[in-house]
Design a protein around this motif. Structure first.
Motif, PDB file in Angstrom:
ATOM      1  N   UNK A   1       0.820  -1.212   0.000  1.00  0.00           N
ATOM      2  CA  UNK A   1       0.000   0.000   0.000  1.00  0.00           C
ATOM      3  C   UNK A   1       0.853   1.262   0.000  1.00  0.00           C
ATOM      4  N   UNK A   2       1.893   1.306   0.836  1.00  0.00           N
ATOM      5  CA  UNK A   2       2.703   2.531   0.876  1.00  0.00           C
ATOM      6  C   UNK A   2       3.479   2.743  -0.416  1.00  0.00           C
ATOM      7  N   UNK A   3       3.765   1.664  -1.143  1.00  0.00           N
ATOM      8  CA  UNK A   3       4.476   1.780  -2.421  1.00  0.00           C
ATOM      9  C   UNK A   3       3.535   2.188  -3.563  1.00  0.00           C
ATOM     10  N   UNK A   4       2.217   2.099  -3.333  1.00  0.00           N
ATOM     11  CA  UNK A   4       1.227   2.493  -4.340  1.00  0.00           C
ATOM     12  C   UNK A   4       0.579   3.837  -4.037  1.00  0.00           C
ATOM     13  N   UNK A   5       0.636   4.245  -2.799  1.00  0.00           N
ATOM     14  CA  UNK A   5      -0.086   5.423  -2.330  1.00  0.00           C
ATOM     15  C   UNK A   5       0.240   6.669  -3.144  1.00  0.00           C
ATOM     16  N   UNK A   6      -0.808   7.360  -3.585  1.00  0.00           N
ATOM     17  CA  UNK A   6      -0.638   8.618  -4.314  1.00  0.00           C
ATOM     18  C   UNK A   6      -1.848   9.501  -4.073  1.00  0.00           C
ATOM     19  N   UNK A   7      -1.616  10.659  -3.503  1.00  0.00           N
ATOM     20  CA  UNK A   7      -2.714  11.602  -3.283  1.00  0.00           C
ATOM     21  C   UNK A   7      -3.298  12.072  -4.609  1.00  0.00           C
ATOM     22  N   UNK A   8      -2.438  12.297  -5.603  1.00  0.00           N
ATOM     23  CA  UNK A   8      -2.915  12.744  -6.920  1.00  0.00           C
ATOM     24  C   UNK A   8      -3.791  11.674  -7.571  1.00  0.00           C
ATOM     25  N   UNK A   9      -3.356  10.427  -7.533  1.00  0.00           N
ATOM     26  CA  UNK A   9      -4.132   9.334  -8.138  1.00  0.00           C
ATOM     27  C   UNK A   9      -5.491   9.211  -7.456  1.00  0.00           C
TER      28      UNK A   9
END
Length: 154
Positions: A14-22
Motif C-alpha cells: 500500500x505505501x508503495x502504491x499510495x498517491x494523493x494525486x491518483x
C-alpha cells in the motif's frame, strides 16, 4: 484495489502504491499493479529500502513508488521512468536528512541501478533493476529553459 501485503518487515504494498494525486483524480489503475510490478516493488524493498532502514534504525518514508501511466504523465515523469515498472521509489528521511540517505545507500554498497539527488536533496530517487544495476549516482537540476537535466556526481 489490490490487497495490501507486506513486501518486507517495514514496507507494505500500500505505501508503495499510495498517491494523493491518483486518489484525487480517481486513477483506480494506480492501485491495480500487475504481479510483475508487485514483484519489482518487493525486490526494491528487499535489496534497497529495507537494508537502508535497518542500517539507519529510523523510518525511511516513500513519497512516490509505483506510478501508473496516467499518474506519471500528469506529474511530468519520464516516459521510461522506472516508477512505471515498480523499480523505483522517491524517499525522504525527516530525521537525518536526504543527503544522508543518498550517502548511506552508496556507502552500504547497495545494489542500486540509480540513486539521484533530486533538486538539492528535496528527495532521493533510488531504483533497483534485477537485470542491470548501473550504480549511477546523479543529480537532477533545472537548466536555463526550466527543463530537468541530470549529471553524474561522485
Amino acid at each position: 484495489m489490490t490487497d495490501n501485503q507486506p513486501l518486507t518487515k517495514n514496507f507494505s504494498l500500500y505505501e508503495m502504491l499510495l498517491s494523493q494525486q491518483a486518489a484525487r483524480f480517481s486513477f483506480d489503475e494506480q492501485y491495480q499493479p500487475s504481479e510483475k510490478e508487485i514483484e519489482n516493488l518487493r525486490l526494491l524493498c528487499k535489496h534497497i529500502l529495507q537494508p537502508l532502514r535497518d542500517e539507519l534504525k529510523i523510518s525511511v518514508n516513500v513519497s512516490s513508488g509505483y506510478r501508473c501511466q496516467r499518474l506519471n504523465a500528469m506529474i511530468g515523469g519520464a516516459m521510461r521512468s522506472q516508477h512505471l515498472t515498480g523499480q523505483a521509489a522517491d524517499i525522504v528521511c525527516f530525521k537525518t536528512g536526504n543527503e544522508n540517505l543518498l550517502k548511506k545507500i552508496v556507502q552500504l554498497e547497495l545494489p542500486f541501478d540509480q540513486v539521484i539527488n533530486e533538486f538539492n536533496y528535496r528527495w532521493v530517487h533510488v531504483s533497483y533493476d534485477l537485470s542491470r544495476n548501473r550504480k549511477q549516482i546523479l543529480e537532477a537540476y533545472k537548466n536555463n529553459l526550466g527543463q530537468t537535466k541530470y549529471r553524474e556526481i561522485v
